[in-house]
Design a protein around this motif. Structure first.
Motif, PDB file in Angstrom:
ATOM      1  N   ARG A 132      -2.320  -5.860  -4.793  1.00 26.75           N
ATOM      2  CA  ARG A 132      -2.308  -4.675  -5.434  1.00 26.75           C
ATOM      3  C   ARG A 132      -2.033  -4.847  -7.073  1.00 26.75           C
ATOM      4  NH1 ARG A 132      -0.654   1.355  -3.684  1.00 26.75           N
ATOM      5  NH2 ARG A 132      -2.597   1.086  -2.944  1.00 26.75           N
ATOM      6  N   ASP A 174       1.600  -4.277   5.176  1.00 27.52           N
ATOM      7  CA  ASP A 174       0.880  -5.752   4.894  1.00 27.52           C
ATOM      8  C   ASP A 174       0.900  -6.371   6.262  1.00 27.52           C
ATOM      9  OD1 ASP A 174       0.901  -6.967   1.693  1.00 27.52           O
ATOM     10  OD2 ASP A 174       1.590  -5.000   2.030  1.00 27.52           O
ATOM     11  N   ARG A 198       0.896  -1.098   0.021  1.00 24.58           N
ATOM     12  CA  ARG A 198       0.032  -0.070  -0.009  1.00 24.58           C
ATOM     13  C   ARG A 198       0.955   1.311   0.292  1.00 24.58           C
ATOM     14  NH1 ARG A 198      -2.222  -3.640   3.545  1.00 24.58           N
ATOM     15  NH2 ARG A 198      -4.391  -4.319   3.279  1.00 24.58           N
ATOM     16  N   ASP A 215      -8.832  -6.382  -1.436  1.00 27.89           N
ATOM     17  CA  ASP A 215      -8.567  -6.314  -0.038  1.00 27.89           C
ATOM     18  C   ASP A 215      -9.520  -7.443   0.608  1.00 27.89           C
ATOM     19  OD1 ASP A 215      -8.253  -5.817   2.612  1.00 27.89           O
ATOM     20  OD2 ASP A 215      -8.180  -3.749   2.287  1.00 27.89           O
ATOM     21  N   ASP A 220      -6.952  -2.337  -6.301  1.00 30.25           N
ATOM     22  CA  ASP A 220      -6.553  -2.877  -4.975  1.00 30.25           C
ATOM     23  C   ASP A 220      -7.553  -3.852  -4.510  1.00 30.25           C
ATOM     24  OD1 ASP A 220      -4.276  -1.571  -4.561  1.00 30.25           O
ATOM     25  OD2 ASP A 220      -5.244  -0.068  -3.040  1.00 30.25           O
TER      26      ASP A 220
END
Length: 455
Positions: free
Chosen positions: A353, A258, A244, A452, A450
């Motif tokens: 990602r 992470d 990120r 998630d 992304d």
């Protein structure tokens, strides 16, 4: 033959106590000076020559006496008469002939395929050539002949030789030749591998194929699994993975590095499905952490129930580990560090990602504006659950039209996430329902998606 005069050319050098002598300008070899000739010194000594080693050098039979030594004295060599030399040679031959060997050989009567052999001093006899065998100085043939099932070597010698064959001895003592192919085929049949094996299988002691998962675990391995060095349940414990691009200590509940999110007590990681048992949480960097209902400095030993477990460490923490058993006496970090590639794959289960500058994806459209299309996004790991998605970079451009920038995640199949998109316009030149799409915005900048699946 006339007696030759003494050789008196050059000078002589003698050293006391040594047999070696030298001369100057004497040409001893040209003059045919030989062993047995004598040097007569100026003081009257007669020294017998044992060997001429060069035109101006030689050796005496005995060491030079002190009284005869000296350098630069006149050379005088007296030749030994040729008759004396011949008599000496004849006497030597006569001595050699008196051993009886020649008489013994002369007394034999020759026979076909017979060899004369000494059977004693000066005694010989004829022996048939067939009685002689190959040289067996190392005892190999004797050892072979001594084997219980071999009657003699005659049988082996009688077999016609052939290439690429083994000598095989039967149970009855007979010896035969078998081709290498027949022997190897028999071995292959006896130790034939089972059919239908796969790359994930091994052979057990009976030759049967078994899966690696079915292998028994040794006692030593079982003990190792129960120690502090077995497995680290914390992922990204050294904080090297940051997809990120966030900070190590973000706002509470927000993920930064992470697997780590902000917490009132520092940073938190939720361990997925931790089995019940005793565990030890350790970290470096000081401060207090929380695990298993306890809050204190490292290490924290706790007994937990099965399920998702919260681990909180200070934001200054490094080298975080949760291992099975009691590891409070030492830091287990060095024994449970994983390779970076493996650590990344563990992280991809929770967050991944996708950057789209080079990702070309197949889109199956229905052929009408506003209809749904499906995009298959390849990811390296199956995610923990159906992930949520966030798209950065406005709309995504594809050949012949535009698609909506919002991707709605439908689910996870293996390592592919299936997303639906809204088709805004259809301009496929050949009318086919397949399109190529690149994740980029209208200005060509890379788009980012992304995925998630974190807690």
């Amino acid at each position: 033959m006339a007696i030759r005069p003494d050789w008196m050319t050059g000078t002589l050098n003698l050293v006391a106590g040594t047999p070696d002598f030298t001369t100057t300008g004497s040409a001893l070899q040209t003059a045919a000076i030989q062993a047995g000739d004598a040097i007569i010194t100026a003081t009257g000594y007669v020294l017998i020559i044992a060997e001429i080693t060069g035109q101006n050098s030689g050796r005496l039979f005995d060491n030079c006496p002190v009284a005869a030594a000296g350098a630069g004295q006149p050379l005088r060599v007296r030749y030994q008469p040729d008759g004396s030399r011949v008599q000496a040679a004849v006497r030597m031959m006569r001595d050699l002939l008196t051993t009886g060997n020649l008489e013994a050989f002369a007394a034999l009567v020759g026979e076909e395929d017979a060899v004369p052999v000494f059977v004693g001093p000066g005694v010989m006899k004829l022996v048939p050539k067939s009685e002689f065998g190959p040289d067996d100085t190392k005892g190999n043939l004797a050892a072979l002949a001594a084997l219980e099932n071999i009657a003699n070597l005659t049988e082996l010698a009688a077999i016609a030789k052939a290439n690429d064959q083994f000598v095989v001895m039967g149970a009855d003592g007979t010896i035969t030749l078998k081709s290498i192919e027949s022997v190897t085929d028999a071995i292959a049949e006896k130790y034939k591998l089972p059919a239908g094996g796969t790359v994930d299988q091994l052979l057990d002691a009976t030759g049967a194929a078994i899966s690696k998962a079915g292998l028994p675990i040794s006692e030593a391995a079982q003990k190792a699994l129960g120690t502090k060095s077995s497995y680290n349940w914390i992922i990204n414990g050294d904080f090297t993975i940051n997809q990120r691009g966030g900070v190590k200590k973000p706002a509470n509940g927000v993920y930064g590095f992470d697997r780590w999110k902000g917490h009132a007590g520092g940073i938190e990681q939720i361990i997925e499905a931790l089995p019940a048992g005793e565990y030890t949480l350790t970290w470096s960097g000081g401060g207090a952490g929380s695990f298993g209902g306890q809050t204190k400095a490292s290490p924290i030993k706790a007994t937990v129930v099965a399920g998702n477990a919260s681990v909180v460490v200070p934001a200054t923490a490094t080298k975080v580990s949760v291992v099975h058993g009691d590891a409070s006496a030492s830091d287990p970090w060095s024994k449970c560090v994983r390779p970076s590639a493996e650590e990344e794959r563990l992280c991809y289960r929770f967050f991944y990602r996708i950057t789209g500058s080079e990702n070309w994806l197949a889109v199956a459209a229905t052929g009408a504006a506003g209809a749904k299309a499906f995009v298959y996004l390849s990811i390296p790991e199956k995610m923990r659950t159906s992930p949520s998605s966030t798209v950065y970079g406005n709309a995504s451009y594809f050949t012949g039209g535009w698609i909506n920038s919002t991707l709605l995640v439908d689910g996870v199949i293996g390592t592919h996430v299936i997303c639906t998109v809204n088709v805004q316009s259809i301009q496929n030149p050949d009318g086919s329902p397949s399109w190529l799409v690149r994740l980029s915005n209208s200005s060509g900048a890379a788009s980012i998606i992304d995925l998630d699946a974190e807690f």
